[in-house]
Design a protein around this motif. Structure first.
Motif, PDB file in Angstrom:
ATOM      1  N   THR A  89      73.153  -4.648  27.862  1.00 52.31           N
ATOM      2  CA  THR A  89      73.626  -5.982  27.503  1.00 52.31           C
ATOM      3  C   THR A  89      73.161  -6.962  28.574  1.00 52.31           C
ATOM      4  O   THR A  89      73.375  -6.727  29.771  1.00 52.31           O
ATOM      5  N   ASN A  90      72.516  -8.055  28.171  1.00 52.16           N
ATOM      6  CA  ASN A  90      72.066  -9.095  29.091  1.00 52.16           C
ATOM      7  C   ASN A  90      72.949 -10.330  28.981  1.00 52.16           C
ATOM      8  O   ASN A  90      73.499 -10.610  27.908  1.00 52.16           O
ATOM      9  N   ILE A  91      73.064 -11.054  30.071  1.00 53.57           N
ATOM     10  CA  ILE A  91      73.905 -12.245  30.105  1.00 53.57           C
ATOM     11  C   ILE A  91      73.040 -13.467  30.426  1.00 53.57           C
ATOM     12  O   ILE A  91      72.233 -13.445  31.358  1.00 53.57           O
ATOM     13  N   THR A  92      73.237 -14.535  29.658  1.00 55.10           N
ATOM     14  CA  THR A  92      72.553 -15.798  29.908  1.00 55.10           C
ATOM     15  C   THR A  92      73.592 -16.903  30.037  1.00 55.10           C
ATOM     16  O   THR A  92      74.500 -16.996  29.211  1.00 55.10           O
ATOM     17  N   VAL A  93      73.450 -17.710  31.071  1.00 52.44           N
ATOM     18  CA  VAL A  93      74.318 -18.872  31.258  1.00 52.44           C
ATOM     19  C   VAL A  93      73.474 -20.126  31.066  1.00 52.44           C
ATOM     20  O   VAL A  93      72.471 -20.325  31.766  1.00 52.44           O
ATOM     21  N   VAL A  94      73.863 -20.947  30.105  1.00 53.78           N
ATOM     22  CA  VAL A  94      73.115 -22.168  29.787  1.00 53.78           C
ATOM     23  C   VAL A  94      73.986 -23.370  30.125  1.00 53.78           C
ATOM     24  O   VAL A  94      75.050 -23.566  29.531  1.00 53.78           O
ATOM     25  N   GLU A  95      73.531 -24.160  31.091  1.00 52.44           N
ATOM     26  CA  GLU A  95      74.277 -25.352  31.483  1.00 52.44           C
ATOM     27  C   GLU A  95      73.921 -26.534  30.579  1.00 52.44           C
ATOM     28  O   GLU A  95      72.857 -26.571  29.961  1.00 52.44           O
ATOM     29  N   HIS A  96      74.837 -27.499  30.522  1.00 59.16           N
ATOM     30  CA  HIS A  96      74.667 -28.647  29.633  1.00 59.16           C
ATOM     31  C   HIS A  96      73.366 -29.396  29.907  1.00 59.16           C
ATOM     32  O   HIS A  96      72.734 -29.918  28.992  1.00 59.16           O
ATOM     33  N   ALA A  97      72.939 -29.403  31.174  1.00 57.86           N
ATOM     34  CA  ALA A  97      71.707 -30.116  31.541  1.00 57.86           C
ATOM     35  C   ALA A  97      70.451 -29.360  31.131  1.00 57.86           C
ATOM     36  O   ALA A  97      69.343 -29.838  31.333  1.00 57.86           O
ATOM     37  N   GLY A  98      70.612 -28.143  30.559  1.00 57.52           N
ATOM     38  CA  GLY A  98      69.465 -27.373  30.102  1.00 57.52           C
ATOM     39  C   GLY A  98      69.005 -26.292  31.060  1.00 57.52           C
ATOM     40  O   GLY A  98      68.055 -25.572  30.770  1.00 57.52           O
ATOM     41  N   VAL A  99      69.672 -26.170  32.218  1.00 58.92           N
ATOM     42  CA  VAL A  99      69.316 -25.126  33.182  1.00 58.92           C
ATOM     43  C   VAL A  99      69.803 -23.778  32.662  1.00 58.92           C
ATOM     44  O   VAL A  99      70.963 -23.622  32.291  1.00 58.92           O
ATOM     45  N   THR A 100      68.901 -22.800  32.635  1.00 64.53           N
ATOM     46  CA  THR A 100      69.225 -21.477  32.093  1.00 64.53           C
ATOM     47  C   THR A 100      69.172 -20.439  33.207  1.00 64.53           C
ATOM     48  O   THR A 100      68.176 -20.348  33.933  1.00 64.53           O
ATOM     49  N   THR A 101      70.239 -19.670  33.347  1.00 59.69           N
ATOM     50  CA  THR A 101      70.292 -18.568  34.308  1.00 59.69           C
ATOM     51  C   THR A 101      70.456 -17.274  33.531  1.00 59.69           C
ATOM     52  O   THR A 101      71.415 -17.117  32.776  1.00 59.69           O
ATOM     53  N   LYS A 102      69.521 -16.338  33.700  1.00 64.78           N
ATOM     54  CA  LYS A 102      69.535 -15.106  32.916  1.00 64.78           C
ATOM     55  C   LYS A 102      69.705 -13.911  33.841  1.00 64.78           C
ATOM     56  O   LYS A 102      69.053 -13.817  34.879  1.00 64.78           O
ATOM     57  N   ILE A 103      70.599 -13.014  33.461  1.00 63.43           N
ATOM     58  CA  ILE A 103      70.835 -11.785  34.213  1.00 63.43           C
ATOM     59  C   ILE A 103      70.530 -10.617  33.288  1.00 63.43           C
ATOM     60  O   ILE A 103      71.252 -10.369  32.319  1.00 63.43           O
ATOM     61  N   ASN A 104      69.437  -9.918  33.577  1.00 64.57           N
ATOM     62  CA  ASN A 104      69.000  -8.803  32.742  1.00 64.57           C
ATOM     63  C   ASN A 104      69.388  -7.473  33.370  1.00 64.57           C
ATOM     64  O   ASN A 104      69.093  -7.234  34.544  1.00 64.57           O
ATOM     65  N   ALA A 105      70.040  -6.625  32.596  1.00 66.31           N
ATOM     66  CA  ALA A 105      70.360  -5.280  33.055  1.00 66.31           C
ATOM     67  C   ALA A 105      69.081  -4.437  33.050  1.00 66.31           C
ATOM     68  O   ALA A 105      68.139  -4.741  32.308  1.00 66.31           O
ATOM     69  N   PRO A 106      69.020  -3.361  33.853  1.00 67.30           N
ATOM     70  CA  PRO A 106      67.787  -2.570  33.914  1.00 67.30           C
ATOM     71  C   PRO A 106      67.513  -1.774  32.645  1.00 67.30           C
ATOM     72  O   PRO A 106      66.361  -1.466  32.351  1.00 67.30           O
ATOM     73  N   GLY A 107      68.528  -1.461  31.890  1.00 66.98           N
ATOM     74  CA  GLY A 107      68.328  -0.640  30.689  1.00 66.98           C
ATOM     75  C   GLY A 107      68.613   0.818  30.968  1.00 66.98           C
ATOM     76  O   GLY A 107      68.599   1.271  32.108  1.00 66.98           O
ATOM     77  N   THR A 108      68.874   1.548  29.893  1.00 70.66           N
ATOM     78  CA  THR A 108      69.178   2.965  30.021  1.00 70.66           C
ATOM     79  C   THR A 108      67.906   3.773  30.245  1.00 70.66           C
ATOM     80  O   THR A 108      66.846   3.464  29.680  1.00 70.66           O
ATOM     81  N   SER A 109      67.985   4.773  31.083  1.00 71.76           N
ATOM     82  CA  SER A 109      66.820   5.611  31.374  1.00 71.76           C
ATOM     83  C   SER A 109      66.455   6.447  30.149  1.00 71.76           C
ATOM     84  O   SER A 109      67.328   6.972  29.453  1.00 71.76           O
ATOM     85  N   LEU A 110      65.160   6.559  29.884  1.00 69.50           N
ATOM     86  CA  LEU A 110      64.673   7.364  28.768  1.00 69.50           C
ATOM     87  C   LEU A 110      64.075   8.663  29.287  1.00 69.50           C
ATOM     88  O   LEU A 110      63.319   8.662  30.263  1.00 69.50           O
ATOM     89  N   GLY A 111      64.419   9.762  28.627  1.00 70.33           N
ATOM     90  CA  GLY A 111      63.832  11.048  28.965  1.00 70.33           C
ATOM     91  C   GLY A 111      62.483  11.229  28.294  1.00 70.33           C
ATOM     92  O   GLY A 111      62.101  10.457  27.402  1.00 70.33           O
TER      93      GLY A 111
END
Length: 315
Positions: A89-111
């Motif tokens: 699950t990734n999180i994005t914070v969007v401010e009213h002025a249009g500034v976007t802050t994105k926090i990306n999780a690394p993801g689950t490891s694949l075998g």
């Protein structure tokens, strides 16, 4: 049919705030939940414009089930490949002025077996002869930097053109291996690939020519608010439009790529469509994709062989 491969999909939760105050309690005015991952965004954008697309993706846990459900609600067909770990699950914070802050999780490891199953699912779709295979996004832990090289080899085996949108070492490995019909970096990703700062149109074109010289095709470089540059074997074009008040930039580059692949006509017209789709995307919340009524190609200006001396900020 355009098939997309997203090895590291996500649920994208976007929070709308008036202003992000670090270290304080912040209250969101609205929350948007969208399917996430570059290839998935390409499929969503295409389907929203009436162009058939199918998404191949690894799926795990309750987030993965929700992701597939959300895609089905948007009319996107999927080939979910079961994996043990939960979809990120990734999180994005969007401010009213249009500034976007994105926090990306690394993801689950694949075998190794899960990676092979994912590529086998792609190969099954390639056997049907789609118009394009789009391989896009980051790679989850355990996948290996040559994953996209393997995907390109499969596409070549079936004669299906491949478009790649990734970054870092996976991009370097795939570009050096060659055989990519379209490469879609942004200017920062292309600069990292070239090993130097790109400040002018000439710098970008030169770096893109190096990608082509390695045995690849078109290079579509997104420049954020400054439009996009398309470099092919035969020419160079820039496209952009009047300044916009961006609501969210998440997924705009993916929508731009979708527009380029879904369009027909000359390179200039395909670039015009791509930029029109991307401009529409930044005016929507979260990672929402535009509908046909959101697209306004008439505001997009295309320049053949732009002045190489221009800085990117002047475009």
């Amino acid at each position: 049919m355009i098939v997309t491969l997203t090895p590291n999909p996500s649920l994208d939760r976007a929070l709308d705030l008036d202003r992000l105050a670090l270290g304080e309690v912040n209250r969101a005015a609205a929350v948007h939940v969208h399917p996430g991952g570059k290839g998935i965004n390409v499929s969503r954008a295409l389907v929203a414009q009436g162009i058939a697309s199918l998404a191949v993706l690894p799926v795990g846990g309750a987030p993965g089930e929700q992701l597939v459900t959300l895609l089905a609600e948007q009319g996107v067909r999927t080939v979910p490949v079961p994996v043990v770990g939960p979809t990120r699950t990734n999180i994005t914070v969007v401010e009213h002025a249009g500034v976007t802050t994105k926090i990306n999780a690394p993801g689950t490891s694949l075998g190794l077996e899960e990676i092979d199953a994912l590529l086998a699912a792609v190969e099954e779709q390639l056997a049907g002869g789609p118009r394009w295979l789009v391989a896009a996004g980051s790679l989850p832990p355990g996948t290996g930097d040559a994953f996209f090289v393997r995907a390109a080899g499969l596409a070549d085996r079936y004669g299906v053109p491949l478009a790649l949108d990734t970054s870092g070492v996976p991009l370097v490995r795939a570009v050096r291996a060659g055989g990519l019909r379209v490469v879609k970096p942004n200017d920062d990703e292309l600069a990292e690939l070239a090993g130097g700062e790109l400040t002018t149109v000439g710098h970008v074109v030169e770096a893109a020519r190096e990608v082509i010289a390695a045995g690849n095709g078109d290079v579509l470089v997104s420049l954020g608010a400054h439009g996009a540059l398309l470099v092919t074997v035969t020419g160079t074009w820039w496209a952009g439009g009047p300044p916009l008040a961006a609501v969210s930039t998440v997924g705009a580059g993916d929508t731009t790529l979708a527009g380029y692949l879904g369009a027909t006509g000359s390179p200039a017209e395909r670039l015009r469509t791509a930029v029109a789709w991307g401009r529409a995307a930044v005016q929507l919340p979260g990672s929402a994709v535009p509908s046909p009524t959101d697209i306004d190609a008439g505001t997009v200006r295309v320049i053949d062989t732009p002045d190489p001396r221009l800085t990117l900020k002047e475009l």
